[in-house]
Design a protein around this motif. Structure first.
Motif, PDB file in Angstrom:
ATOM      1  N   MET A  90       1.003  -1.419   0.073  1.00 21.59           N
ATOM      2  CA  MET A  90       0.012  -0.107   0.076  1.00 21.59           C
ATOM      3  C   MET A  90       0.872   1.307   0.136  1.00 21.59           C
ATOM      4  SD  MET A  90      -2.744  -0.920   3.029  1.00 21.59           S
ATOM      5  CE  MET A  90      -1.441  -0.756   4.126  1.00 21.59           C
ATOM      6  N   CYS A  91       0.244   2.377  -0.927  1.00 23.44           N
ATOM      7  CA  CYS A  91       1.070   3.476  -0.699  1.00 23.44           C
ATOM      8  C   CYS A  91       0.191   4.842  -0.863  1.00 23.44           C
ATOM      9  CB  CYS A  91       2.101   3.497  -1.788  1.00 23.44           C
ATOM     10  SG  CYS A  91       3.300   4.867  -1.697  1.00 23.44           S
ATOM     11  N   ASN A  92       0.724   5.814  -0.209  1.00 16.87           N
ATOM     12  CA  ASN A  92      -0.129   7.049  -0.508  1.00 16.87           C
ATOM     13  C   ASN A  92       0.407   7.522  -1.766  1.00 16.87           C
ATOM     14  OD1 ASN A  92       2.734   7.574   0.616  1.00 16.87           O
ATOM     15  ND2 ASN A  92       2.027   9.910   0.809  1.00 16.87           N
ATOM     16  N   LEU A 176       1.284  -3.721  -5.977  1.00 16.02           N
ATOM     17  CA  LEU A 176       1.071  -2.338  -5.753  1.00 16.02           C
ATOM     18  C   LEU A 176      -0.634  -1.955  -5.406  1.00 16.02           C
ATOM     19  CD1 LEU A 176       1.709   0.617  -4.695  1.00 16.02           C
ATOM     20  CD2 LEU A 176       2.114   1.042  -7.268  1.00 16.02           C
ATOM     21  N   ASN A 177      -0.951  -1.217  -4.490  1.00 23.59           N
ATOM     22  CA  ASN A 177      -2.505  -0.697  -4.483  1.00 23.59           C
ATOM     23  C   ASN A 177      -2.203   0.779  -3.818  1.00 23.59           C
ATOM     24  OD1 ASN A 177      -5.223  -0.075  -3.903  1.00 23.59           O
ATOM     25  ND2 ASN A 177      -5.465  -2.304  -4.234  1.00 23.59           N
ATOM     26  N   TYR A 178      -2.735   1.717  -4.681  1.00 22.57           N
ATOM     27  CA  TYR A 178      -2.681   3.014  -4.374  1.00 22.57           C
ATOM     28  C   TYR A 178      -4.304   3.261  -3.844  1.00 22.57           C
ATOM     29  CZ  TYR A 178       1.650   4.903  -6.676  1.00 22.57           C
ATOM     30  OH  TYR A 178       2.736   5.036  -7.100  1.00 22.57           O
ATOM     31  N   GLY A 206     -10.111  -2.695  -3.544  1.00 26.08           N
ATOM     32  CA  GLY A 206      -9.026  -3.174  -4.180  1.00 26.08           C
ATOM     33  C   GLY A 206      -7.974  -4.016  -3.258  1.00 26.08           C
ATOM     34  N   ILE A 207      -7.914  -3.491  -2.291  1.00 23.78           N
ATOM     35  CA  ILE A 207      -6.924  -4.251  -1.316  1.00 23.78           C
ATOM     36  C   ILE A 207      -7.561  -5.521  -0.656  1.00 23.78           C
ATOM     37  CG2 ILE A 207      -7.541  -2.730   0.799  1.00 23.78           C
ATOM     38  CD1 ILE A 207      -4.145  -4.350  -0.319  1.00 23.78           C
ATOM     39  N   ALA A 208      -9.145  -5.362  -0.481  1.00 22.15           N
ATOM     40  CA  ALA A 208      -9.657  -6.593   0.068  1.00 22.15           C
ATOM     41  C   ALA A 208      -9.726  -7.576  -1.023  1.00 22.15           C
ATOM     42  CB  ALA A 208     -11.253  -6.191   0.196  1.00 22.15           C
ATOM     43  N   LEU A 209      -9.974  -7.175  -2.002  1.00 24.81           N
ATOM     44  CA  LEU A 209      -9.822  -8.072  -3.441  1.00 24.81           C
ATOM     45  C   LEU A 209      -8.381  -9.017  -3.295  1.00 24.81           C
ATOM     46  CD1 LEU A 209     -11.283  -9.604  -5.831  1.00 24.81           C
ATOM     47  CD2 LEU A 209     -10.418  -7.499  -7.354  1.00 24.81           C
ATOM     48  N   ALA A 210      -7.277  -8.265  -3.474  1.00 28.90           N
ATOM     49  CA  ALA A 210      -6.138  -8.686  -3.427  1.00 28.90           C
ATOM     50  C   ALA A 210      -5.908  -9.573  -2.113  1.00 28.90           C
ATOM     51  CB  ALA A 210      -5.063  -7.676  -3.358  1.00 28.90           C
TER      52      ALA A 210
END
Length: 316
Positions: A90-92, A176-178, A206-210
């Motif tokens: 994760m990244c800002n 990566l997920n922004y 998105g992060i939940a799916l990943a």
């Protein structure tokens, strides 16, 4: 002042020429390997393509270290990073420069960074094929309107996401997920009525799916935070040498057992709990950004071309 601007333009021209030349040097062999892979599927071909890509990134990093003026780096890293790891990251997101910084810090510490892309990008000359060759998860997704008319399409999208991630599961990767979904600006923050000082509201789907697809396979969920204490730079600012101070913090996020045991799409109670968990991570990140900026307090304002260059590099 005039001489400084001339020097910046010359530096930018030199770097642009070097990156273009490097792209023409590395690009055709990567594309050739991709075509070869359609005939002879081989993990060795994948490794060669990734090595060539890392070589291209290495040229960019060399330019940062040897052609740009010295950058005052404040970097904090976990000790457990590995080139053989499987990471969700994760990244800002503030600038196109973020990706360059990510590559600079991660090149020798983490596997090649990839991200979910739309299948339609495959039709962009060279770029789409490169994404495909390098194993970027490329997805065909139905619109919200289509899913509303036919809810069964949601399951098709999940199966498509699993298929898109299948190639990742047999090799090291950084996915990566922004979470903000777009680059931060004050205007976007105000339009969202974001509760965070330095961040937009996170999008959790998105992060939940990943995590649902890869969560039990990954070695760690990593959180990267990037700050530019002298203002958010443009790509031109960076490659002409006007960005002189950058902070980077990477840390591992502990994954509670319940995170990998729920269904974000179907279980509303789980979704609410997951969103609360991400909101807390975002609150912590917002505070971290404040602390990182405080570390730079009192230093020169590097985006001001009238100020002298910093003369040292630091890493903590």
């Amino acid at each position: 002042m005039k001489n400084k601007k001339v020097a910046e333009k010359l530096r930018g021209l030199t770097i642009a020429t070097a990156i273009t030349s490097s792209t023409f040097l590395h690009g055709p062999p990567v594309l050739t390997l991709g075509l070869l892979k359609t005939i002879i599927p081989s993990r060795k071909i994948d490794e060669l393509a990734i090595n060539l890509t890392n070589s291209w990134l290495g040229v960019n990093n060399w330019l940062i270290d040897h052609v740009l003026p010295d950058i005052d780096w404040h970097i904090t890293l976990p000790t457990e990073l590995s080139m053989d790891g499987r990471y969700l990251l994760m990244c800002n997101h503030q600038s196109w420069v973020d990706t360059t910084i990510m590559q600079y810090v991660g090149l020798t510490r983490m596997p090649l960074t990839r991200f979910f892309t739309k299948w339609e990008l495959i039709f962009i000359p060279f770029l789409g094929l490169a994404f495909k060759i390098l194993g970027f998860p490329m997805m065909k997704r139905h619109s919200k309107q289509a899913i509303a008319k036919n809810p069964a399409l949601k399951q098709q999208d999940l199966e498509e996401a699993k298929r898109a991630c299948a190639n990742l599961q047999s090799q090291p990767y950084t996915l990566l997920n922004y979470l903000e979904g777009t680059r931060f600006t004050t205007q976007k923050k105000q339009a969202q009525n974001s509760p965070y000082q330095h961040l937009l509201k996170p999008k959790t789907g998105g992060i939940a799916l990943a995590l649902q697809i890869l969560g039990k396979e990954i070695d760690a969920l990593m959180d990267m935070t990037i700050v530019y204490p002298d203002g958010i730079p443009t790509y031109g600012d960076f490659w002409t040498g006007r960005v002189r101070r950058i902070g980077v913090d990477i840390r591992q996020v502990e994954l509670p057992n319940w995170v990998l045991a729920g269904d974000y799409e179907e279980d509303m109670a789980y979704r609410a709990r997951f969103q609360d968990w991400v909101s807390q991570l975002w609150q912590d990140k917002d505070q971290r950004i404040k602390q990182m900026l405080q570390r730079f307090a009192g230093s020169e304002q590097s985006l001001n071309p009238d100020l002298p260059s910093l003369s040292h590099q630091s890493s903590t």
